[in-house]
Scaffold this motif. Structure first.
Motif, PDB file in Angstrom:
ATOM      1  N   ALA A  26       0.828  -1.210   0.000  1.00  0.00           N
ATOM      2  CA  ALA A  26       0.000   0.000   0.000  1.00  0.00           C
ATOM      3  C   ALA A  26       0.861   1.257   0.000  1.00  0.00           C
ATOM      4  CB  ALA A  26      -0.952  -0.002   1.195  1.00  0.00           C
ATOM      5  N   ASP A  27       1.956   1.232   0.735  1.00  0.00           N
ATOM      6  CA  ASP A  27       2.859   2.379   0.754  1.00  0.00           C
ATOM      7  C   ASP A  27       3.462   2.610  -0.631  1.00  0.00           C
ATOM      8  OD1 ASP A  27       4.505   4.368   2.422  1.00  0.00           O
ATOM      9  OD2 ASP A  27       6.065   3.192   1.407  1.00  0.00           O
ATOM     10  N   SER A  28       3.892   1.542  -1.278  1.00  0.00           N
ATOM     11  CA  SER A  28       4.461   1.661  -2.622  1.00  0.00           C
ATOM     12  C   SER A  28       3.428   2.192  -3.606  1.00  0.00           C
ATOM     13  CB  SER A  28       4.985   0.312  -3.108  1.00  0.00           C
ATOM     14  OG  SER A  28       6.066  -0.117  -2.326  1.00  0.00           O
ATOM     15  N   ILE A  29       2.222   1.689  -3.516  1.00  0.00           N
ATOM     16  CA  ILE A  29       1.159   2.133  -4.421  1.00  0.00           C
ATOM     17  C   ILE A  29       0.817   3.599  -4.171  1.00  0.00           C
ATOM     18  CG2 ILE A  29      -1.285   1.838  -5.018  1.00  0.00           C
ATOM     19  CD1 ILE A  29      -0.832  -1.198  -4.457  1.00  0.00           C
ATOM     20  N   SER A  30       0.725   4.013  -2.916  1.00  0.00           N
ATOM     21  CA  SER A  30       0.385   5.412  -2.633  1.00  0.00           C
ATOM     22  C   SER A  30       1.484   6.352  -3.142  1.00  0.00           C
ATOM     23  CB  SER A  30       0.107   5.637  -1.145  1.00  0.00           C
ATOM     24  OG  SER A  30       1.265   5.446  -0.370  1.00  0.00           O
ATOM     25  N   HIS A  31       2.737   5.933  -3.055  1.00  0.00           N
ATOM     26  CA  HIS A  31       3.816   6.743  -3.614  1.00  0.00           C
ATOM     27  C   HIS A  31       3.749   6.756  -5.149  1.00  0.00           C
ATOM     28  CE1 HIS A  31       5.541   6.625   0.449  1.00  0.00           C
ATOM     29  NE2 HIS A  31       6.100   7.755   0.077  1.00  0.00           N
ATOM     30  N   SER A  73      -4.887   8.523   9.726  1.00  0.00           N
ATOM     31  CA  SER A  73      -3.986   9.525   9.145  1.00  0.00           C
ATOM     32  C   SER A  73      -2.810   8.903   8.396  1.00  0.00           C
ATOM     33  CB  SER A  73      -3.475  10.477  10.232  1.00  0.00           C
ATOM     34  OG  SER A  73      -4.554  11.171  10.816  1.00  0.00           O
ATOM     35  N   VAL A  74      -3.101   7.903   7.585  1.00  0.00           N
ATOM     36  CA  VAL A  74      -2.058   7.290   6.758  1.00  0.00           C
ATOM     37  C   VAL A  74      -2.017   7.893   5.360  1.00  0.00           C
ATOM     38  CG1 VAL A  74      -2.043   5.103   8.017  1.00  0.00           C
ATOM     39  CG2 VAL A  74      -3.560   5.382   6.040  1.00  0.00           C
ATOM     40  N   GLY A  75      -3.026   8.675   5.021  1.00  0.00           N
ATOM     41  CA  GLY A  75      -3.145   9.269   3.696  1.00  0.00           C
ATOM     42  C   GLY A  75      -4.219   8.551   2.898  1.00  0.00           C
ATOM     43  N   LEU A  76      -5.013   9.332   2.175  1.00  0.00           N
ATOM     44  CA  LEU A  76      -6.122   8.736   1.427  1.00  0.00           C
ATOM     45  C   LEU A  76      -5.649   7.786   0.337  1.00  0.00           C
ATOM     46  CD1 LEU A  76      -8.700  11.654   1.216  1.00  0.00           C
ATOM     47  CD2 LEU A  76      -8.975   9.457   2.387  1.00  0.00           C
ATOM     48  N   TRP A  77      -4.502   8.076  -0.282  1.00  0.00           N
ATOM     49  CA  TRP A  77      -4.034   7.147  -1.307  1.00  0.00           C
ATOM     50  C   TRP A  77      -3.603   5.825  -0.692  1.00  0.00           C
ATOM     51  CZ3 TRP A  77      -1.113  11.327  -4.511  1.00  0.00           C
ATOM     52  CH2 TRP A  77      -1.984  11.871  -5.451  1.00  0.00           C
ATOM     53  N   ALA A  78      -3.073   5.845   0.509  1.00  0.00           N
ATOM     54  CA  ALA A  78      -2.732   4.589   1.191  1.00  0.00           C
ATOM     55  C   ALA A  78      -4.007   3.820   1.517  1.00  0.00           C
ATOM     56  CB  ALA A  78      -1.919   4.854   2.454  1.00  0.00           C
ATOM     57  N   VAL A  79      -5.031   4.534   1.957  1.00  0.00           N
ATOM     58  CA  VAL A  79      -6.332   3.900   2.221  1.00  0.00           C
ATOM     59  C   VAL A  79      -6.873   3.288   0.934  1.00  0.00           C
ATOM     60  CG1 VAL A  79      -8.727   4.328   2.914  1.00  0.00           C
ATOM     61  CG2 VAL A  79      -6.858   5.412   4.181  1.00  0.00           C
ATOM     62  N   ALA A  81      -5.187   2.375  -1.719  1.00  0.00           N
ATOM     63  CA  ALA A  81      -4.332   1.253  -2.120  1.00  0.00           C
ATOM     64  C   ALA A  81      -4.747  -0.035  -1.420  1.00  0.00           C
ATOM     65  CB  ALA A  81      -2.872   1.580  -1.842  1.00  0.00           C
ATOM     66  N   GLU A  82      -5.154   0.074  -0.175  1.00  0.00           N
ATOM     67  CA  GLU A  82      -5.580  -1.107   0.590  1.00  0.00           C
ATOM     68  C   GLU A  82      -6.864  -1.717   0.038  1.00  0.00           C
ATOM     69  OE1 GLU A  82      -4.159  -2.769   3.011  1.00  0.00           O
ATOM     70  OE2 GLU A  82      -2.529  -1.418   3.558  1.00  0.00           O
ATOM     71  N   GLY A  87      -7.417  -7.621  -9.730  1.00  0.00           N
ATOM     72  CA  GLY A  87      -7.732  -7.106 -11.064  1.00  0.00           C
ATOM     73  C   GLY A  87      -7.399  -5.632 -11.193  1.00  0.00           C
ATOM     74  N   GLN A  88      -7.716  -4.859 -10.155  1.00  0.00           N
ATOM     75  CA  GLN A  88      -7.402  -3.434 -10.172  1.00  0.00           C
ATOM     76  C   GLN A  88      -5.895  -3.203 -10.138  1.00  0.00           C
ATOM     77  OE1 GLN A  88      -9.966  -2.655  -6.808  1.00  0.00           O
ATOM     78  NE2 GLN A  88     -11.214  -1.268  -8.070  1.00  0.00           N
ATOM     79  N   LEU A  89      -5.171  -4.027  -9.390  1.00  0.00           N
ATOM     80  CA  LEU A  89      -3.711  -3.909  -9.360  1.00  0.00           C
ATOM     81  C   LEU A  89      -3.128  -4.193 -10.741  1.00  0.00           C
ATOM     82  CD1 LEU A  89      -2.936  -5.621  -5.941  1.00  0.00           C
ATOM     83  CD2 LEU A  89      -2.866  -3.169  -6.463  1.00  0.00           C
ATOM     84  N   LEU A  90      -3.672  -5.171 -11.427  1.00  0.00           N
ATOM     85  CA  LEU A  90      -3.235  -5.466 -12.786  1.00  0.00           C
ATOM     86  C   LEU A  90      -3.549  -4.302 -13.715  1.00  0.00           C
ATOM     87  CD1 LEU A  90      -2.024  -7.389 -14.844  1.00  0.00           C
ATOM     88  CD2 LEU A  90      -4.270  -8.459 -15.056  1.00  0.00           C
ATOM     89  N   ASP A  91      -4.746  -3.732 -13.579  1.00  0.00           N
ATOM     90  CA  ASP A  91      -5.122  -2.568 -14.389  1.00  0.00           C
ATOM     91  C   ASP A  91      -4.185  -1.392 -14.123  1.00  0.00           C
ATOM     92  OD1 ASP A  91      -7.248  -3.982 -15.445  1.00  0.00           O
ATOM     93  OD2 ASP A  91      -8.762  -3.016 -14.170  1.00  0.00           O
TER      94      ASP A  91
END
Length: 108
Positions: A26-31, A73-79, A81-82, A87-91
């Motif tokens: 999730a951290d990698s995806i949010s970055h 408070s981890v960040g909305l993109w981290a949320v 990503a979780e 299928g969405q990760l592949l997309d």
């Protein structure tokens, strides 16, 4: 904003999506989302062809945080990503890869 800059940012996002994920997926995806947003923020979508517009729309949809909350408070993109399924990760990976290549070939 040049296509070269967009290609560079999407290349960075692509690297962030690759293994390993030292601080978790999730951290990698949010970055990666952050890099994608920088790469696409000043791109005139009407100047893109149908394929590039479709990949950009896929990324917009996958990065959309409407309706999400961030109580820890981890960040909305981290949320966000979780919440992504396989299928969405592949997309996500496909859209980043294809759009980065599209920008790179037009910036040379």
């Amino acid at each position: 904003m040049s296509y070269d800059y967009a290609a560079s940012k999407l290349s960075t996002a692509r690297r962030m999506l690759m293994l390993p994920h030292p601080h978790g997926e999730a951290d990698s995806i949010s970055h990666a989302f952050h890099e994608i947003s920088l790469g696409l923020k000043d791109i005139d979508r009407s100047a893109l062809d149908d394929s590039a517009r479709s990949w950009a729309a896929t990324l917009d949809e996958l990065m959309n945080t409407d309706g999400l909350s961030d109580p820890e408070s981890v960040g909305l993109w981290a949320v966000k990503a979780e919440t992504l399924d396989v299928g969405q990760l592949l997309d996500l990976a496909t859209a980043v890869d294809e759009l980065q290549h599209w920008f790179r070939t037009r910036s040379e």
